[in-house]
Structure formats: structure tokens, C-alpha cells
Motif scaffolding. Structure first.
Motif, PDB file in Angstrom:
ATOM      1  N   THR A  39       0.845  -1.192   0.000  1.00  0.00           N
ATOM      2  CA  THR A  39       0.000   0.000   0.000  1.00  0.00           C
ATOM      3  C   THR A  39       0.889   1.255   0.000  1.00  0.00           C
ATOM      4  OG1 THR A  39      -0.147   0.216   2.384  1.00  0.00           O
ATOM      5  CG2 THR A  39      -1.735  -1.234   1.335  1.00  0.00           C
ATOM      6  N   ARG A  40       0.284   2.263  -0.597  1.00  0.00           N
ATOM      7  CA  ARG A  40      -1.030   2.242  -1.191  1.00  0.00           C
ATOM      8  C   ARG A  40      -0.974   1.960  -2.691  1.00  0.00           C
ATOM      9  NH1 ARG A  40      -2.039   8.124   1.014  1.00  0.00           N
ATOM     10  NH2 ARG A  40       0.060   8.156   0.131  1.00  0.00           N
ATOM     11  N   GLY A  41       0.135   2.318  -3.338  1.00  0.00           N
ATOM     12  CA  GLY A  41       0.212   2.225  -4.799  1.00  0.00           C
ATOM     13  C   GLY A  41      -0.016   0.835  -5.364  1.00  0.00           C
ATOM     14  N   GLY A  42       0.332  -0.195  -4.583  1.00  0.00           N
ATOM     15  CA  GLY A  42       0.186  -1.560  -5.089  1.00  0.00           C
ATOM     16  C   GLY A  42      -1.238  -2.074  -5.053  1.00  0.00           C
ATOM     17  N   LEU A  43      -2.141  -1.343  -4.360  1.00  0.00           N
ATOM     18  CA  LEU A  43      -3.517  -1.844  -4.212  1.00  0.00           C
ATOM     19  C   LEU A  43      -4.249  -1.918  -5.550  1.00  0.00           C
ATOM     20  CD1 LEU A  43      -4.537   0.158  -1.008  1.00  0.00           C
ATOM     21  CD2 LEU A  43      -4.338  -2.336  -1.166  1.00  0.00           C
ATOM     22  N   ILE A  96       3.966 -10.695  -4.619  1.00  0.00           N
ATOM     23  CA  ILE A  96       3.996  -9.326  -4.074  1.00  0.00           C
ATOM     24  C   ILE A  96       3.809  -8.365  -5.248  1.00  0.00           C
ATOM     25  CG2 ILE A  96       5.329  -7.608  -2.791  1.00  0.00           C
ATOM     26  CD1 ILE A  96       7.126  -9.977  -1.823  1.00  0.00           C
ATOM     27  N   ILE A  97       2.895  -7.401  -5.074  1.00  0.00           N
ATOM     28  CA  ILE A  97       2.610  -6.438  -6.155  1.00  0.00           C
ATOM     29  C   ILE A  97       2.805  -5.011  -5.655  1.00  0.00           C
ATOM     30  CG2 ILE A  97       0.791  -5.464  -7.639  1.00  0.00           C
ATOM     31  CD1 ILE A  97       1.477  -8.176  -8.612  1.00  0.00           C
ATOM     32  N   ASP A  98       3.513  -4.231  -6.473  1.00  0.00           N
ATOM     33  CA  ASP A  98       3.575  -2.785  -6.239  1.00  0.00           C
ATOM     34  C   ASP A  98       3.422  -2.075  -7.577  1.00  0.00           C
ATOM     35  OD1 ASP A  98       3.709  -0.449  -4.817  1.00  0.00           O
ATOM     36  OD2 ASP A  98       5.694  -0.809  -3.974  1.00  0.00           O
ATOM     37  N   ASP A  99       3.098  -0.775  -7.506  1.00  0.00           N
ATOM     38  CA  ASP A  99       2.924  -0.035  -8.764  1.00  0.00           C
ATOM     39  C   ASP A  99       4.251   0.189  -9.475  1.00  0.00           C
ATOM     40  OD1 ASP A  99       3.734   1.721  -6.769  1.00  0.00           O
ATOM     41  OD2 ASP A  99       2.191   3.232  -7.148  1.00  0.00           O
ATOM     42  N   LEU A 100       5.313   0.472  -8.685  1.00  0.00           N
ATOM     43  CA  LEU A 100       6.616   0.656  -9.324  1.00  0.00           C
ATOM     44  C   LEU A 100       7.742   0.373  -8.353  1.00  0.00           C
ATOM     45  CD1 LEU A 100       8.108   4.180  -9.664  1.00  0.00           C
ATOM     46  CD2 LEU A 100       6.178   3.817  -8.164  1.00  0.00           C
ATOM     47  N   VAL A 101       8.906   0.124  -8.919  1.00  0.00           N
ATOM     48  CA  VAL A 101      10.129   0.090  -8.117  1.00  0.00           C
ATOM     49  C   VAL A 101      10.988   1.239  -8.615  1.00  0.00           C
ATOM     50  CG1 VAL A 101      11.279  -1.609  -9.655  1.00  0.00           C
ATOM     51  CG2 VAL A 101      12.006  -1.382  -7.278  1.00  0.00           C
ATOM     52  N   HIS A 118       7.341 -14.138  -5.292  1.00  0.00           N
ATOM     53  CA  HIS A 118       7.598 -13.510  -6.601  1.00  0.00           C
ATOM     54  C   HIS A 118       7.217 -12.038  -6.483  1.00  0.00           C
ATOM     55  CE1 HIS A 118       8.031 -13.912 -11.063  1.00  0.00           C
ATOM     56  NE2 HIS A 118       7.393 -12.756 -10.997  1.00  0.00           N
ATOM     57  N   PHE A 119       8.125 -11.153  -6.851  1.00  0.00           N
ATOM     58  CA  PHE A 119       7.911  -9.706  -6.696  1.00  0.00           C
ATOM     59  C   PHE A 119       7.670  -9.092  -8.060  1.00  0.00           C
ATOM     60  CE2 PHE A 119       8.836  -6.429  -3.347  1.00  0.00           C
ATOM     61  CZ  PHE A 119       8.340  -5.355  -4.069  1.00  0.00           C
ATOM     62  N   ALA A 120       6.514  -8.438  -8.234  1.00  0.00           N
ATOM     63  CA  ALA A 120       6.186  -7.859  -9.541  1.00  0.00           C
ATOM     64  C   ALA A 120       5.727  -6.415  -9.395  1.00  0.00           C
ATOM     65  CB  ALA A 120       5.096  -8.689 -10.211  1.00  0.00           C
ATOM     66  N   THR A 121       6.168  -5.590 -10.330  1.00  0.00           N
ATOM     67  CA  THR A 121       5.705  -4.197 -10.385  1.00  0.00           C
ATOM     68  C   THR A 121       5.295  -3.884 -11.826  1.00  0.00           C
ATOM     69  OG1 THR A 121       7.934  -3.332 -10.815  1.00  0.00           O
ATOM     70  CG2 THR A 121       7.225  -3.411  -8.514  1.00  0.00           C
ATOM     71  N   VAL A 122       4.455  -2.873 -11.974  1.00  0.00           N
ATOM     72  CA  VAL A 122       4.043  -2.485 -13.325  1.00  0.00           C
ATOM     73  C   VAL A 122       5.183  -1.712 -13.996  1.00  0.00           C
ATOM     74  CG1 VAL A 122       2.248  -1.350 -14.705  1.00  0.00           C
ATOM     75  CG2 VAL A 122       1.664  -2.366 -12.485  1.00  0.00           C
ATOM     76  N   TYR A 123       5.784  -0.791 -13.266  1.00  0.00           N
ATOM     77  CA  TYR A 123       6.860   0.034 -13.823  1.00  0.00           C
ATOM     78  C   TYR A 123       8.135  -0.168 -13.014  1.00  0.00           C
ATOM     79  CZ  TYR A 123       2.747   2.105 -15.938  1.00  0.00           C
ATOM     80  OH  TYR A 123       1.564   2.273 -16.613  1.00  0.00           O
ATOM     81  N   ALA A 124       9.266   0.111 -13.659  1.00  0.00           N
ATOM     82  CA  ALA A 124      10.556  -0.042 -12.969  1.00  0.00           C
ATOM     83  C   ALA A 124      11.526   1.020 -13.451  1.00  0.00           C
ATOM     84  CB  ALA A 124      11.124  -1.436 -13.236  1.00  0.00           C
ATOM     85  N   ASP A 133      11.183  -9.416  -9.795  1.00  0.00           N
ATOM     86  CA  ASP A 133      11.253 -10.564 -10.702  1.00  0.00           C
ATOM     87  C   ASP A 133      10.570 -10.270 -12.020  1.00  0.00           C
ATOM     88  OD1 ASP A 133      12.485 -12.365  -8.761  1.00  0.00           O
ATOM     89  OD2 ASP A 133      10.584 -12.199  -7.686  1.00  0.00           O
ATOM     90  N   SER A 134       9.493  -9.474 -11.999  1.00  0.00           N
ATOM     91  CA  SER A 134       8.742  -9.169 -13.223  1.00  0.00           C
ATOM     92  C   SER A 134       8.295  -7.717 -13.203  1.00  0.00           C
ATOM     93  CB  SER A 134       7.465 -10.027 -13.324  1.00  0.00           C
ATOM     94  OG  SER A 134       7.746 -11.388 -13.218  1.00  0.00           O
ATOM     95  N   PHE A 135       8.350  -7.086 -14.370  1.00  0.00           N
ATOM     96  CA  PHE A 135       7.751  -5.753 -14.537  1.00  0.00           C
ATOM     97  C   PHE A 135       7.390  -5.597 -16.009  1.00  0.00           C
ATOM     98  CE2 PHE A 135      11.172  -3.580 -16.763  1.00  0.00           C
ATOM     99  CZ  PHE A 135      12.299  -4.308 -16.422  1.00  0.00           C
ATOM    100  N   ILE A 136       6.660  -4.536 -16.335  1.00  0.00           N
ATOM    101  CA  ILE A 136       6.230  -4.350 -17.722  1.00  0.00           C
ATOM    102  C   ILE A 136       7.023  -3.258 -18.420  1.00  0.00           C
ATOM    103  CG2 ILE A 136       4.263  -3.554 -19.160  1.00  0.00           C
ATOM    104  CD1 ILE A 136       4.178  -6.511 -18.403  1.00  0.00           C
ATOM    105  N   THR A 137       7.068  -2.051 -17.868  1.00  0.00           N
ATOM    106  CA  THR A 137       7.692  -0.928 -18.585  1.00  0.00           C
ATOM    107  C   THR A 137       8.795  -0.308 -17.746  1.00  0.00           C
ATOM    108  OG1 THR A 137       5.619  -0.450 -19.724  1.00  0.00           O
ATOM    109  CG2 THR A 137       7.220   1.341 -19.639  1.00  0.00           C
TER     110      THR A 137
END
Ligand code: PRP
Ligand code: HPA
Ligand code: MG
Length: 164
Positions: A39-43, A96-101, A118-124, A133-137
């Protein structure tokens, strides 16, 4: 460190599309027993990804590190339920999800809590990229991402100047 000065505004449509793309990438990593949203961005991405991957056990961890754009000390305001910690220790897959790292400081703290997840974010950004471990952009370190929940519609002046 200089402040990130390149604005990168993200619309709701774009965020939904990028979060779905992340769900596609994560599909082959699961199935996941639970999602932990930072939280909060990962929600927001956690809700989208939980829907796509059919995960119904959602936990949150509250880590606060930024006051506007300057990073301070990391404070854990809400820790992770012991059932989820036990599941991770027992070898069940936790996501584990967050909006960005960005610098990776938040990710490092939460990774220590769930070492097998497994740790994933949308942006990095480059500095923190290796923490996930995973991100998109990926965006450059001097970019500041503006998320749709922090934005409002407002007048934009013409590129050539003057008014319209
Ligand atoms: O990689 P880092 O340098 O640690 O930065 C990334 C973290 O910073 C932001 O959260 P913030 O602490 O601002 O709280 P919020 O999610 O409530 O906005 C963002 O949502 C990530 O969680
Ligand atoms: O680029 C960013 N955007 C929004 N929040 C953030 N927290 C760390 N970096 C960022
Ligand atoms: Mg956050």
C-alpha cells in the motif's frame, strides 16, 4: 541526488492495460496462493491482477518511504499476516505487487519479509529493476511517474505558447 524531472503521466486506461500485461506475464509463474499488495500504490494493480489470475486471498503491507518526491526513512506501518508468512516459508507461491520500483528500498524491505515470494511491479526504474522478478515498462531514473489516482483533468497550454 537530483529530483526526477521528466514527467510521465499515466492514464487509467494505460494503467489498466499495463497491469493486464503484467498479469499475462505472471500467469505462467503461478498459480499463486495469495497476493500481498504494497500500500497504497500496489492496491490498484493488485486488484486488477487478482481478478485476472483468480486469486482471492489478498493481504497488504504498508510501507511508507516518500514525502512527495523526497525519500525518507522507511517505516513499516502494517506488517504481513502470519498465515501468509507461513505459506511463503512452506513453499506456497506468494505474489507481491507494487505499482513501481524506483530505488528498490521499499522492495528490499518487503522481500526480506517474504524471501521466497515472486515480486512484480508495473513500472521499474534502473536503480531498482534488479529487486523485482517481473515488470512491464522501464522508465529512466530521472522520470517521475504520475499515477492516475494522483492526477486530475486540467488545461494544457498549446505547445507553441499563447492560449487557445
Ligand atoms: O523503490 P522505492 O524508491 O522504494 O520507491 C517505490 C515505492 O514508492 C512509492 O510508494 P510510497 O512510499 O510513496 O507510498 P504510496 O504507495 O502510499 O504512494 C511507490 O508506490 C513504491 O511503493
Ligand atoms: O516516479 C514515481 N512516481 C510516483 N511515486 C513514486 N515513488 C517513487 N518513485 C515514484
Ligand atoms: Mg508505494
Amino acid at each position: 541526488m537530483t529530483q526526477p524531472n521528466k514527467p510521465f503521466p499515466v492514464s487509467w486506461d494505460q494503467f489498466h492495460r499495463d497491469s493486464r500485461a503484467l498479469a499475462w506475464r505472471l500467469h505462467s509463474e503461478g498459480p499463486f496462493a495469495a497476493i500481498v499488495a504494497i500500500t497504497r500504490g500496489g492496491l490498484v494493480p493488485a486488484a486488477i491482477i487478482a481478478r485476472e489470475l483468480n486469486v482471492r486471498v489478498i493481504e497488504s503491507v504498508s510501507v511508507k518511504s516518500y514525502d512527495h518526491q523526497s525519500q525518507g526513512k522507511i517505516i513499516v506501518l502494517k506488517s504481513i499476516n502470519s498465515d501468509i508468512l507461513a505459506a511463503d516459508a512452506a513453499g506456497q507461491k506468494v505474489l507481491i505487487i507494487d505499482d513501481l520500483v524506483d530505488t528498490g528500498a521499499t522492495a528490499r524491505v518487503v522481500r526480506d519479509m517474504l524471501p521466497n515470494a515472486h515480486f512484480a511491479t508495473v513500472y521499474a526504474k534502473p536503480q531498482g529493476r534488479d529487486m523485482v522478478d517481473s515488470f512491464i515498462t522501464e522508465v529512466s531514473q530521472d522520470t517521475w511517474i504520475f499515477f492516475p489516482w494522483d492526477l486530475d483533468f486540467t488545461y494544457a497550454a498549446p505547445i507553441a505558447g499563447g492560449t487557445d
